[in-house]
Each structure stands twice: as C-alpha cells, then as structure tokens.
Design a protein around this motif. Structure first.
Motif, PDB file in Angstrom:
ATOM      1  N   SER A   1       0.864  -1.184   0.000  1.00  0.00           N
ATOM      2  CA  SER A   1       0.000   0.000   0.000  1.00  0.00           C
ATOM      3  C   SER A   1       0.894   1.225   0.000  1.00  0.00           C
ATOM      4  O   SER A   1       2.115   1.124   0.183  1.00  0.00           O
ATOM      5  CB  SER A   1      -0.895   0.005   1.239  1.00  0.00           C
ATOM      6  OG  SER A   1      -0.124   0.219   2.417  1.00  0.00           O
ATOM      7  N   ALA A   2       0.283   2.406  -0.188  1.00  0.00           N
ATOM      8  CA  ALA A   2       1.075   3.642  -0.181  1.00  0.00           C
ATOM      9  C   ALA A   2       1.767   3.823   1.159  1.00  0.00           C
ATOM     10  O   ALA A   2       2.936   4.242   1.234  1.00  0.00           O
ATOM     11  CB  ALA A   2       0.173   4.831  -0.495  1.00  0.00           C
ATOM     12  N   ASN A   3       1.078   3.483   2.255  1.00  0.00           N
ATOM     13  CA  ASN A   3       1.674   3.651   3.579  1.00  0.00           C
ATOM     14  C   ASN A   3       2.778   2.633   3.852  1.00  0.00           C
ATOM     15  O   ASN A   3       3.722   2.919   4.587  1.00  0.00           O
ATOM     16  CB  ASN A   3       0.590   3.550   4.653  1.00  0.00           C
ATOM     17  CG  ASN A   3      -0.239   4.818   4.750  1.00  0.00           C
ATOM     18  OD1 ASN A   3       0.211   5.892   4.324  1.00  0.00           O
ATOM     19  ND2 ASN A   3      -1.435   4.714   5.282  1.00  0.00           N
ATOM     20  N   ASP A   4       2.652   1.435   3.281  1.00  0.00           N
ATOM     21  CA  ASP A   4       3.737   0.456   3.417  1.00  0.00           C
ATOM     22  C   ASP A   4       5.028   1.011   2.823  1.00  0.00           C
ATOM     23  O   ASP A   4       6.106   0.899   3.418  1.00  0.00           O
ATOM     24  CB  ASP A   4       3.369  -0.848   2.710  1.00  0.00           C
ATOM     25  CG  ASP A   4       2.243  -1.594   3.405  1.00  0.00           C
ATOM     26  OD1 ASP A   4       2.059  -1.382   4.624  1.00  0.00           O
ATOM     27  OD2 ASP A   4       1.546  -2.382   2.727  1.00  0.00           O
TER      28      ASP A   4
ATOM     29  N   GLU B   1      -8.420   7.730   5.762  1.00  0.00           N
ATOM     30  CA  GLU B   1      -9.579   8.175   4.998  1.00  0.00           C
ATOM     31  C   GLU B   1      -9.215   8.662   3.594  1.00  0.00           C
ATOM     32  O   GLU B   1     -10.073   8.778   2.715  1.00  0.00           O
ATOM     33  CB  GLU B   1     -10.323   9.299   5.737  1.00  0.00           C
ATOM     34  CG  GLU B   1      -9.468  10.501   6.108  1.00  0.00           C
ATOM     35  CD  GLU B   1      -8.802  10.343   7.474  1.00  0.00           C
ATOM     36  OE1 GLU B   1      -8.375  11.370   8.020  1.00  0.00           O
ATOM     37  OE2 GLU B   1      -8.738   9.190   7.966  1.00  0.00           O
ATOM     38  N   LEU B   2      -7.931   8.938   3.368  1.00  0.00           N
ATOM     39  CA  LEU B   2      -7.480   9.345   2.045  1.00  0.00           C
ATOM     40  C   LEU B   2      -6.941   8.169   1.224  1.00  0.00           C
ATOM     41  O   LEU B   2      -6.385   8.361   0.142  1.00  0.00           O
ATOM     42  CB  LEU B   2      -6.393  10.423   2.157  1.00  0.00           C
ATOM     43  CG  LEU B   2      -6.832  11.753   2.801  1.00  0.00           C
ATOM     44  CD1 LEU B   2      -5.678  12.729   2.852  1.00  0.00           C
ATOM     45  CD2 LEU B   2      -8.011  12.355   2.029  1.00  0.00           C
TER      46      LEU B   2
END
Length: 411
Positions: A365-368, A381-382
């Motif tokens: 994911s983008a956060n990973d 939420e984004l």
C-alpha cells in the motif's frame, strides 16, 4: 535394547583453547608469533587494518535498530510497553546509550570472542539495566552442582562470582559452544607479520631511508664506538635524510641490508591487509583498499557484507537475548529482531522500481512504501492503506466473462 548415551558431558568445565599451540604442532606462549612479535587483543588494535575491521563491524551492528516484537493475530507488532524494549532500543543503563553498548559488545566479540554484560533485575525479575564487563577479567567455571558460574576480577572492587542468569554472555565461535575463542589469538601469526612489516618500515625511515651497513677503515681504530655514534648523529634519522656524507682516511661505507623494494615490503603490507580482512570477513574496499573494487561490483560487495558478515552476528545476538533476557513464558509471546532494511536498500531508482512493482501487484500500500522510506503515513480516509492491483490482471478461470457479460464463478 541398546541405550545410546550422549558423549556430551554437562559437567565438563568450559574451556578456551586459545592458549594452546596452533599450527603445525609448533607451540608458542599466548601472544608470541613466528615473526617474533607479541600479539594481544590490545596490541592488535594498533594495526590499522584490524582497527578498521573492528570499527566497521561494531559501528554497523550498533547503528541498526533493534526491536522487541510481540506476536499478534495479524502477525507482529512492536512491544513498546515491555521494559526490555527501551533497554535494548534506547538506554541499557544510565551511563551509556544503546549504540555505545552494542559497539562495546561487538568489539569484545571481535577481539576476545566473548561478550559479557551484567544483568540488573528488579524485585519482579524484570531486566532494568545491562553493564558491559571486560572479557579479559572474566573466568568461567562449572560448580559442584554442574551449573556454570562467572568469576570477575575487578581491579578496584575485588572478585565477584555471578550465576548464569546474572550474565548476558554472547559466545563467539568456540570449541565447546560455551566459550568462544579469540579471533586475534587464532590469527596471531598473520597479525604479527603485519606488525613486523610496519615496524620494519618505521625503522627504515627513522634511519633516513637508507639501509644499515658497515663503516670500513683501512687502519685500526682505537675507539670504534665513537666513530659509529658520530656517524649516526650526523646521518641517522629522517631529519638528516639526503645529507652528503664525508668519509676521511680511506673509510668506506658498505651496506649490508636488503632494501625494501628487494624485500617486497609494499607487497607484503598489501597482502597482510587482505589477510586481516579475511579474518573478519570484511570486503577490502570498506577499509579503503579499492585496488580490486569498481563501480560495477562495489554495491554487490556491500550487500554481500550485510548477508555474510553482519547477519550471522545479528542472529547470534538476537538468539542470546531471546534465551537469556526473556522468561520461558515471555518467549511464547515475544522475540527480538534487528532491522537491516536500511542496509539492504539499493539506490533510489532501484527502490522506486521495486516499490512500483509491489504497488501495482497489490502487496504494497502507499503507507507500506512510505514507512519503508521513513515518511509519514497518508491518513486512512485518504486511502493510504488501500491495496490496489492492475486492472488487466484477472483470475484465468474468469477470463472473458467480464467482456461477454457473463457471470464469474465467484459471484
């Protein structure tokens, strides 16, 4: 029925065989080498190659983040609330931080083959501090109860005897698995030759870069010592280099030593650097020997250093901490792990290409990705935690169903 008994005797006393003669049956007292130079753990550090190898490994291990993890239903998470987490990650005792503590531990392992730290516990049995102890002052014995005891001889405070659960003992490579032997003692002849080569070079230049020889006089000298001392005062030492000598009364100077070029002095010194790198398994380019390194292979050598040199030390430390600092009940829920991701990362372009593949195929994911790059997370939420995949990739069993309007097997 035949019962096979173990040949391992737990009553045997732990032994360090480094004092025994090693090499072709020829025995030397500890520290003496075939080059005639005395080598100890402390004198070896005066050799630049040994100092550089010990420093690069110690600082690399000390700079890696170490975390205490707890098993969860979804995998693992850091156990921030456990008392051992802050002790390992931040401050092991009031007098030093985690970096300094682990740097000292690794230098002891690399020089003496053993690392000892006193374990301080509170009334609950929780570990509250770790203090490093000097390996050269520690002696290990097995008591009448077959248990291991550590005897520490402090110069100022006397002798202390510790139980096994009071000492964090990280064992290097050894004969019995209970005590490691000193890499310096095992490789003392290679290090002794390096010290001898350095001493020879220093002696050569202190003699103004000229070989020793004999002053020959046609007659008989009543006081030859004065002639020799006068010659040394006038032409000896680097400050008197390139002076023009004046010989009187038919006196001649006959050199008798081999010059450094004929003795392959520089080749010997270069080879000993590689020998010492071989002892510690450090790529020569990491201690500034770039003779056989290039831009094409230096990155691969650095990754090999992490895999084959640093990783075994990390596993050794992790498993020792797990065994000696966690209770049997805690071992079911917690484990210790170093984070080596920073060392294994490639250049920026290679990392971005790898992240793009993982993102497009749904396992990042983008956060990973942002977490691996030490960036702040995108709010949930984004869509920061959403996992995406390439739209043209479908299950082979469902191929054509979407275009034909048919229903898939999973609907």
């Amino acid at each position: 029925m035949n019962i096979i008994k173990s040949i391992f005797k737990p009553r045997d006393k732990p032994k360090n065989h480094t004092g025994d003669g090693i090499g072709g049956g020829r025995s030397f007292p500890f520290g003496r080498t075939w080059s005639g130079k005395s080598v100890t753990e402390r004198s070896a550090m005066q050799t630049t190659a040994v100092y550089a190898c010990v420093r690069i490994i110690s600082e690399t291990v000390a700079s890696l983040p170490i975390h205490l993890y707890e098993y969860t239903d979804s995998g693992k998470e850091r156990a921030f609330t456990h008392p051992l987490y802050r002790l390992l990650h931040d401050i092991p005792n009031p007098e030093m931080n985690s970096f300094i503590m682990r740097e000292v531990m690794m230098s002891h392992l690399l020089l003496w083959g053993n690392s000892y730290s006193q374990i301080i516990r509170n009334g609950k049995g929780e570990v509250t501090a770790l203090y490093p102890l000097m390996p050269e002052k520690m002696r290990i014995d097995r008591g009448a109860d077959s248990k291991i005891y550590y005897t520490y001889n402090s110069d100022k405070q006397g002798t202390f005897v510790f139980r096994k659960d009071e000492i964090l003992h990280i064992v290097g490579l050894g004969f019995d698995g209970l005590v490691g032997y000193s890499p310096i003692a095992m490789a003392k002849n290679a290090i002794g030759l390096s010290i001898a080569a350095e001493e020879y070079g220093s002696s050569f230049f202190s003699n103004s870069g000229t070989p020793s020889g004999v002053l020959e006089h046609p007659g008989v000298l009543k006081e030859p010592e004065k002639v020799r001392d006068a010659w040394n005062d006038a032409y000896g030492g680097s400050s008197n280099a390139h002076k023009v000598a004046v010989l009187e009364e038919g006196m001649k100077f006959n050199p008798i030593s081999i010059n450094p070029h004929e003795a392959q002095f520089l080749e010997t010194r270069k080879f000993q650097v590689n020998e010492i790198c071989r002892i510690f398994r450090v790529p020569p380019h990491m201690i500034a020997d770039l003779e056989k390194s290039s831009f094409n292979n230096i990155e691969q050598q650095s990754l090999d250093f992490v895999t084959n040199t640093i990783r075994p030390w990390l596993v050794r430390i992790e498993q020792t901490i797990f065994q000696q600092l966690l209770t049997e009940e805690e071992q079911k829920k917690y484990f210790v792990k170093f984070n080596v991701d920073g060392l294994l990362r490639g250049d920026f372009k290679s990392r971005m290409s790898g992240y793009a593949i993982g993102r497009q195929n749904g396992w990042y994911s983008a956060n990973d990705i942002r977490e691996l790059e030490d960036m702040n997370k995108i709010p949930k939420e984004l869509g920061g935690d959403r996992y995406l995949c390439n739209g043209n990739m479908v299950d082979i069993n469902n191929a054509g169903n979407y275009n034909s309007g048919g229903e898939s097997e999973n609907e």
